[in-house]
Design a protein around this motif. Sequence first.
Motif, mmCIF file in Angstrom:
data_model
loop_
_atom_site.group_PDB
_atom_site.id
_atom_site.type_symbol
_atom_site.label_atom_id
_atom_site.label_comp_id
_atom_site.label_asym_id
_atom_site.label_seq_id
_atom_site.Cartn_x
_atom_site.Cartn_y
_atom_site.Cartn_z
ATOM 1 N N UNK A 86 -4.863 -25.877 0.986
ATOM 2 C CA UNK A 86 -4.195 -25.404 2.207
ATOM 3 C C UNK A 86 -3.596 -24.022 1.991
ATOM 4 N N UNK A 87 -3.014 -23.820 0.801
ATOM 5 C CA UNK A 87 -2.429 -22.517 0.495
ATOM 6 C C UNK A 87 -3.497 -21.433 0.479
ATOM 7 N N UNK A 88 -4.603 -21.743 -0.181
ATOM 8 C CA UNK A 88 -5.675 -20.755 -0.291
ATOM 9 C C UNK A 88 -6.336 -20.461 1.040
ATOM 10 N N UNK A 89 -6.548 -21.507 1.841
ATOM 11 C CA UNK A 89 -7.315 -21.370 3.078
ATOM 12 C C UNK A 89 -6.463 -20.861 4.233
ATOM 13 N N UNK A 90 -5.193 -21.212 4.260
ATOM 14 C CA UNK A 90 -4.349 -20.891 5.413
ATOM 15 C C UNK A 90 -3.278 -19.863 5.065
ATOM 16 N N UNK A 91 -2.457 -20.163 4.086
ATOM 17 C CA UNK A 91 -1.277 -19.341 3.846
ATOM 18 C C UNK A 91 -1.638 -17.960 3.308
ATOM 19 N N UNK A 92 -2.547 -17.888 2.335
ATOM 20 C CA UNK A 92 -2.900 -16.590 1.753
ATOM 21 C C UNK A 92 -3.491 -15.630 2.793
ATOM 22 N N UNK A 93 -4.468 -16.071 3.622
ATOM 23 C CA UNK A 93 -4.959 -15.164 4.664
ATOM 24 C C UNK A 93 -3.876 -14.727 5.643
ATOM 25 N N UNK A 94 -2.962 -15.640 5.985
ATOM 26 C CA UNK A 94 -1.872 -15.280 6.891
ATOM 27 C C UNK A 94 -0.968 -14.217 6.268
ATOM 28 N N UNK A 95 -0.670 -14.382 4.985
ATOM 29 C CA UNK A 95 0.174 -13.403 4.309
ATOM 30 C C UNK A 95 -0.511 -12.037 4.224
ATOM 31 N N UNK A 96 -1.789 -12.057 3.896
ATOM 32 C CA UNK A 96 -2.526 -10.794 3.798
ATOM 33 C C UNK A 96 -2.581 -10.087 5.138
ATOM 34 N N UNK A 97 -2.883 -10.844 6.178
ATOM 35 C CA UNK A 97 -2.953 -10.256 7.525
ATOM 36 C C UNK A 97 -1.589 -9.754 7.969
ATOM 37 N N UNK A 98 -0.556 -10.540 7.693
ATOM 38 C CA UNK A 98 0.786 -10.114 8.065
ATOM 39 C C UNK A 98 1.206 -8.844 7.344
ATOM 40 N N UNK A 99 0.808 -8.715 6.092
ATOM 41 C CA UNK A 99 1.156 -7.521 5.322
ATOM 42 C C UNK A 99 0.509 -6.281 5.914
ATOM 43 N N UNK A 100 -0.784 -6.353 6.226
ATOM 44 C CA UNK A 100 -1.462 -5.174 6.784
ATOM 45 C C UNK A 100 -0.910 -4.817 8.163
ATOM 46 N N UNK A 101 -0.551 -5.830 8.943
ATOM 47 C CA UNK A 101 0.029 -5.557 10.264
ATOM 48 C C UNK A 101 1.368 -4.849 10.134
ATOM 49 N N UNK A 102 2.194 -5.316 9.195
ATOM 50 C CA UNK A 102 3.493 -4.682 8.980
ATOM 51 C C UNK A 102 3.324 -3.261 8.453
ATOM 52 N N UNK A 103 2.365 -3.075 7.560
ATOM 53 C CA UNK A 103 2.108 -1.751 7.000
ATOM 54 C C UNK A 103 1.699 -0.766 8.082
ATOM 55 N N UNK A 104 0.856 -1.204 9.013
ATOM 56 C CA UNK A 104 0.271 -0.297 10.005
ATOM 57 C C UNK A 104 1.140 -0.100 11.234
#
Length: 221
Positions: free
Chosen positions: A13-31
């Motif tokens: 669940x962490x690999x499939x759900x949480x990690x992609x969410x964190x990565x996407x959230x990071x790029x959104x915050x960066x941009x």
Amino acid sequence: MRSVIKRVILLTAILVVIVPLLARGFTMAFARSRIYTAPEATPHHRVAIVFGAGVRGNQPSAVLYDRVVSAVALYRAGVVDKLLMSGDKRFANYNEPAVMRQTALRLGVLDDDIALDYAGHSTYDTCFRARTIFGLRDAVLVTQAYHLDRAIFTCSALGVAAVGYPADRRPYAAMSWFQLREFGATLKAFWDLFISRPLPALGEPLPNRLSRGGLLHFPLS
């Protein structure tokens, strides 16, 4: 045994759900602070990088057409001086940059203000080549909002200080799929940038092709 299964399920669940969410959230915050929604509010840069998308023959898809139109709006407003059209030309009858160029010409862009990168096979490749082949240190990126966060993050990580201008000009039939796919694409971006670091198709550096005095068209592969 049950505890082992629970741990496996939790890890999955962490690999499939949480990690992609964190990565996407990071790029959104960066941009977030680097995205401008009106031409007049967008800071001037010499070059706009326009990312390729699907074509049918010599006709752009709705997504691609709107990217070119949006870049032309920046060009007409004097926000950018040159347009770098970067896309895929893997097959003889499939040529995204050529279609982008023809569309921009029909919209009134001078041919001398358009450069084509035929080896922009991915966002990573486009940003990498913008820095190493064209010598860009900064640019305005033009693409739809769902893709813009990742594009800004990728170019910035590869040495092109980037701001973005979203190209959303209508509803798109496949938008839900585009947004869902972006989670996986963002994970791949992190992998490419910080782990695998693949080397795109390169060639002779040509920094003067985007000089203020004009630029020439050339096939890259």
